[in-house]
Design a protein around this motif. Structure first.
Motif, PDB file in Angstrom:
ATOM      1  N   SER A 187       0.998  -1.249  -0.051  1.00  0.00           N
ATOM      2  CA  SER A 187      -0.016  -0.053  -0.017  1.00  0.00           C
ATOM      3  C   SER A 187       1.026   1.240  -0.108  1.00  0.00           C
ATOM      4  O   SER A 187       1.773   1.243   0.765  1.00  0.00           O
ATOM      5  N   PRO A 188       0.620   2.240  -0.963  1.00  0.00           N
ATOM      6  CA  PRO A 188       1.196   3.375  -0.933  1.00  0.00           C
ATOM      7  C   PRO A 188       1.244   4.411   0.071  1.00  0.00           C
ATOM      8  O   PRO A 188       1.908   5.381   0.453  1.00  0.00           O
ATOM      9  N   VAL A 189       0.026   4.131   0.964  1.00  0.00           N
ATOM     10  CA  VAL A 189      -0.416   5.161   2.079  1.00  0.00           C
ATOM     11  C   VAL A 189      -0.559   4.259   3.322  1.00  0.00           C
ATOM     12  O   VAL A 189      -1.330   3.057   3.352  1.00  0.00           O
ATOM     13  N   ALA A 190       0.119   4.316   4.242  1.00  0.00           N
ATOM     14  CA  ALA A 190       0.174   3.849   5.561  1.00  0.00           C
ATOM     15  C   ALA A 190       0.239   2.169   5.583  1.00  0.00           C
ATOM     16  O   ALA A 190      -0.923   1.560   5.728  1.00  0.00           O
ATOM     17  N   PRO A 191       1.281   1.459   4.936  1.00  0.00           N
ATOM     18  CA  PRO A 191       1.074  -0.014   4.899  1.00  0.00           C
ATOM     19  C   PRO A 191       0.943  -0.738   6.128  1.00  0.00           C
ATOM     20  O   PRO A 191       0.345  -1.711   6.355  1.00  0.00           O
ATOM     21  N   GLY A 192       1.476   0.000   7.424  1.00  0.00           N
ATOM     22  CA  GLY A 192       1.179  -0.667   8.521  1.00  0.00           C
ATOM     23  C   GLY A 192      -0.420  -0.824   8.795  1.00  0.00           C
ATOM     24  O   GLY A 192      -0.911  -1.790   9.201  1.00  0.00           O
ATOM     25  N   THR A 193      -1.028   0.287   8.444  1.00  0.00           N
ATOM     26  CA  THR A 193      -2.536   0.188   8.786  1.00  0.00           C
ATOM     27  C   THR A 193      -3.373  -0.870   7.670  1.00  0.00           C
ATOM     28  O   THR A 193      -4.235  -1.599   8.075  1.00  0.00           O
ATOM     29  N   ALA A 194      -2.721  -0.844   6.688  1.00  0.00           N
ATOM     30  CA  ALA A 194      -3.187  -1.794   5.425  1.00  0.00           C
ATOM     31  C   ALA A 194      -3.078  -3.194   6.006  1.00  0.00           C
ATOM     32  O   ALA A 194      -4.024  -4.020   5.910  1.00  0.00           O
ATOM     33  N   GLY A 195      -1.791  -3.293   6.453  1.00  0.00           N
ATOM     34  CA  GLY A 195      -1.638  -4.855   6.987  1.00  0.00           C
ATOM     35  C   GLY A 195      -2.276  -5.147   8.309  1.00  0.00           C
ATOM     36  O   GLY A 195      -2.791  -6.291   8.236  1.00  0.00           O
ATOM     37  N   MET A 204      15.707  -5.942   1.091  1.00  0.00           N
ATOM     38  CA  MET A 204      15.430  -4.683   0.599  1.00  0.00           C
ATOM     39  C   MET A 204      16.618  -3.873   1.109  1.00  0.00           C
ATOM     40  O   MET A 204      16.744  -2.590   0.852  1.00  0.00           O
ATOM     41  N   ARG A 205      17.710  -4.180   1.943  1.00  0.00           N
ATOM     42  CA  ARG A 205      18.759  -3.437   2.461  1.00  0.00           C
ATOM     43  C   ARG A 205      18.016  -2.451   3.270  1.00  0.00           C
ATOM     44  O   ARG A 205      18.787  -1.285   3.269  1.00  0.00           O
ATOM     45  N   VAL A 206      17.148  -2.556   4.196  1.00  0.00           N
ATOM     46  CA  VAL A 206      16.749  -1.704   5.176  1.00  0.00           C
ATOM     47  C   VAL A 206      16.315  -2.370   6.521  1.00  0.00           C
ATOM     48  O   VAL A 206      15.871  -3.591   6.310  1.00  0.00           O
ATOM     49  N   LEU A 207      16.748  -1.848   7.420  1.00  0.00           N
ATOM     50  CA  LEU A 207      16.338  -2.719   8.741  1.00  0.00           C
ATOM     51  C   LEU A 207      15.218  -2.732   9.224  1.00  0.00           C
ATOM     52  O   LEU A 207      14.862  -3.757   9.711  1.00  0.00           O
ATOM     53  N   ASP A 208      14.351  -1.827   8.802  1.00  0.00           N
ATOM     54  CA  ASP A 208      12.948  -1.803   9.520  1.00  0.00           C
ATOM     55  C   ASP A 208      12.102  -1.364   8.454  1.00  0.00           C
ATOM     56  O   ASP A 208      11.777  -0.171   8.538  1.00  0.00           O
ATOM     57  N   PRO A 209      11.981  -1.995   7.213  1.00  0.00           N
ATOM     58  CA  PRO A 209      10.979  -1.379   6.175  1.00  0.00           C
ATOM     59  C   PRO A 209       9.481  -1.350   6.609  1.00  0.00           C
ATOM     60  O   PRO A 209       8.994  -2.099   7.023  1.00  0.00           O
ATOM     61  N   GLY A 210       8.918  -0.120   6.127  1.00  0.00           N
ATOM     62  CA  GLY A 210       7.549  -0.101   6.605  1.00  0.00           C
ATOM     63  C   GLY A 210       6.801  -0.922   5.640  1.00  0.00           C
ATOM     64  O   GLY A 210       5.621  -1.244   6.304  1.00  0.00           O
ATOM     65  N   SER A 211       6.987  -1.517   4.654  1.00  0.00           N
ATOM     66  CA  SER A 211       6.259  -2.343   3.976  1.00  0.00           C
ATOM     67  C   SER A 211       6.245  -3.725   4.453  1.00  0.00           C
ATOM     68  O   SER A 211       5.322  -4.454   4.247  1.00  0.00           O
ATOM     69  N   ILE A 212       7.057  -4.046   5.349  1.00  0.00           N
ATOM     70  CA  ILE A 212       7.052  -5.295   6.074  1.00  0.00           C
ATOM     71  C   ILE A 212       5.870  -5.179   7.302  1.00  0.00           C
ATOM     72  O   ILE A 212       5.929  -4.330   8.103  1.00  0.00           O
ATOM     73  N   VAL A 213       4.812  -6.001   6.715  1.00  0.00           N
ATOM     74  CA  VAL A 213       3.488  -6.014   7.560  1.00  0.00           C
ATOM     75  C   VAL A 213       3.080  -7.329   8.357  1.00  0.00           C
ATOM     76  O   VAL A 213       2.271  -7.242   9.100  1.00  0.00           O
ATOM     77  N   TRP A 214       4.122  -8.377   8.094  1.00  0.00           N
ATOM     78  CA  TRP A 214       3.650  -9.524   8.848  1.00  0.00           C
ATOM     79  C   TRP A 214       3.626  -9.362  10.517  1.00  0.00           C
ATOM     80  O   TRP A 214       2.923  -9.954  11.162  1.00  0.00           O
ATOM     81  N   ASP A 215       4.596  -8.554  10.977  1.00  0.00           N
ATOM     82  CA  ASP A 215       4.551  -8.146  12.356  1.00  0.00           C
ATOM     83  C   ASP A 215       3.179  -7.542  12.886  1.00  0.00           C
ATOM     84  O   ASP A 215       2.796  -8.142  13.858  1.00  0.00           O
ATOM     85  N   GLU A 216       2.542  -6.632  11.972  1.00  0.00           N
ATOM     86  CA  GLU A 216       1.298  -6.265  12.460  1.00  0.00           C
ATOM     87  C   GLU A 216       0.096  -7.113  12.312  1.00  0.00           C
ATOM     88  O   GLU A 216      -0.854  -7.443  13.176  1.00  0.00           O
ATOM     89  N   ALA A 268      -7.963   0.514  16.775  1.00  0.00           N
ATOM     90  CA  ALA A 268      -7.294   1.857  17.084  1.00  0.00           C
ATOM     91  C   ALA A 268      -6.311   1.799  18.216  1.00  0.00           C
ATOM     92  O   ALA A 268      -5.229   2.493  18.100  1.00  0.00           O
ATOM     93  N   LEU A 269      -6.327   1.269  19.405  1.00  0.00           N
ATOM     94  CA  LEU A 269      -5.417   1.146  20.227  1.00  0.00           C
ATOM     95  C   LEU A 269      -4.347   0.261  19.651  1.00  0.00           C
ATOM     96  O   LEU A 269      -3.022   1.109  20.038  1.00  0.00           O
ATOM     97  N   PHE A 270      -4.420  -0.560  18.766  1.00  0.00           N
ATOM     98  CA  PHE A 270      -3.221  -1.300  18.357  1.00  0.00           C
ATOM     99  C   PHE A 270      -2.511  -0.329  17.272  1.00  0.00           C
ATOM    100  O   PHE A 270      -1.238  -0.124  17.482  1.00  0.00           O
ATOM    101  N   ARG A 271      -3.158   0.218  16.603  1.00  0.00           N
ATOM    102  CA  ARG A 271      -2.429   1.326  15.509  1.00  0.00           C
ATOM    103  C   ARG A 271      -1.773   2.432  16.429  1.00  0.00           C
ATOM    104  O   ARG A 271      -0.838   2.724  15.830  1.00  0.00           O
ATOM    105  N   TYR A 272      -2.571   2.912  17.430  1.00  0.00           N
ATOM    106  CA  TYR A 272      -1.811   4.124  18.226  1.00  0.00           C
ATOM    107  C   TYR A 272      -0.557   3.573  18.648  1.00  0.00           C
ATOM    108  O   TYR A 272       0.514   4.162  18.501  1.00  0.00           O
ATOM    109  N   PHE A 273      -0.414   2.198  19.534  1.00  0.00           N
ATOM    110  CA  PHE A 273       0.633   1.831  20.052  1.00  0.00           C
ATOM    111  C   PHE A 273       1.808   1.446  18.903  1.00  0.00           C
ATOM    112  O   PHE A 273       2.873   1.897  19.407  1.00  0.00           O
ATOM    113  N   ASP A 274       1.471   0.989  18.043  1.00  0.00           N
ATOM    114  CA  ASP A 274       2.360   0.688  16.992  1.00  0.00           C
ATOM    115  C   ASP A 274       3.020   1.775  16.245  1.00  0.00           C
ATOM    116  O   ASP A 274       4.044   1.803  15.760  1.00  0.00           O
ATOM    117  N   ALA A 275       2.026   2.798  15.789  1.00  0.00           N
ATOM    118  CA  ALA A 275       2.596   4.020  15.015  1.00  0.00           C
ATOM    119  C   ALA A 275       3.390   4.763  16.243  1.00  0.00           C
ATOM    120  O   ALA A 275       4.473   5.392  15.787  1.00  0.00           O
TER     121      ALA A 275
END
Length: 187
Positions: free
Chosen positions: A40-48, A90-102, A126-133
């Motif tokens: 998702s180009p916008v808020a991939p963590g929320t999409a996940g 991806m050569r990034v330590l914590d890419p936002g597009s990785i959403v398996w964790d969410e 909503a609570l989970f998204r708050y704590f995660d973001a």
């Protein structure tokens, strides 16, 4: 087969941007990118997290609560591996597009708060998204644990990164559940 700890050479190009082609190039990418929700180009963590919510509703129809618990338990070490591999590639330590964790963390939240209606699920979301973001308190601490890894000097940096990717979301899930438990206690 490539070495799990193989890191790109210093001459290699910068970070790899995730695409559908990248996602389909390796099974770990497919899972780590949340079966496409992380693209998702916008808020991939929320999409996940939304994908997790929808998939949990489907899983509930086919699996007993105990089976879902086992699925979540198995998804944590698998998640560590897929997140490590995908972050490395991806050569990034914590890419936002990785959403398996969410996905796994929100499955755990829903598994422990069910049965509850749509309003209760929305509050959990909503609570989970708050704590995660926002990463307040213990979530921020958990997030910072793995950010010191340096792939240029530490052959385990990607494994550490994969652990960190999963860990901070599990802490966010714990914080979410703690708030819900306190709310239910006083309600």
């Amino acid at each position: 087969m490539t070495d799990f700890y193989l890191t790109p050479s210093p001459a290699s190009p910068g970070p790899v941007r995730p695409t559908a082609k990248f996602m389909m190039a390796h099974p770990a990418h497919f899972v780590a990118l949340g079966f496409g929700s992380g693209l998702s180009p916008v808020a991939p963590g929320t999409a996940g997290t939304l994908w997790a919510w929808l998939s949990f509703m489907v899983l509930q129809r086919w699996l007993a609560p105990g089976d879902i618990g086992w699925l979540i338990a198995a998804s944590i070490p698998v998640g560590w591996w897929v997140c490590s591999v995908t972050a490395r590639n991806m050569r990034v330590l914590d890419p936002g597009s990785i959403v398996w964790d969410e996905i796994v963390a929100f499955w755990a939240v829903l598994w422990l708060v069910m049965p509850t209606g749509l309003p209760g699920q929305a509050i959990a979301f909503a609570l989970f998204r708050y704590f995660d973001a926002a990463k307040p308190g213990p979530v921020g601490w958990a997030d910072r644990l793995s950010h010191g890894a340096d792939p240029a000097t530490d052959r385990h940096a990607w494994t550490i990164a994969g652990f960190g990717i999963m860990f901070d979301d599990l802490v966010a899930a714990g914080c979410t559940l703690l708030v819900i438990a306190i709310w239910r206690f006083f309600a």
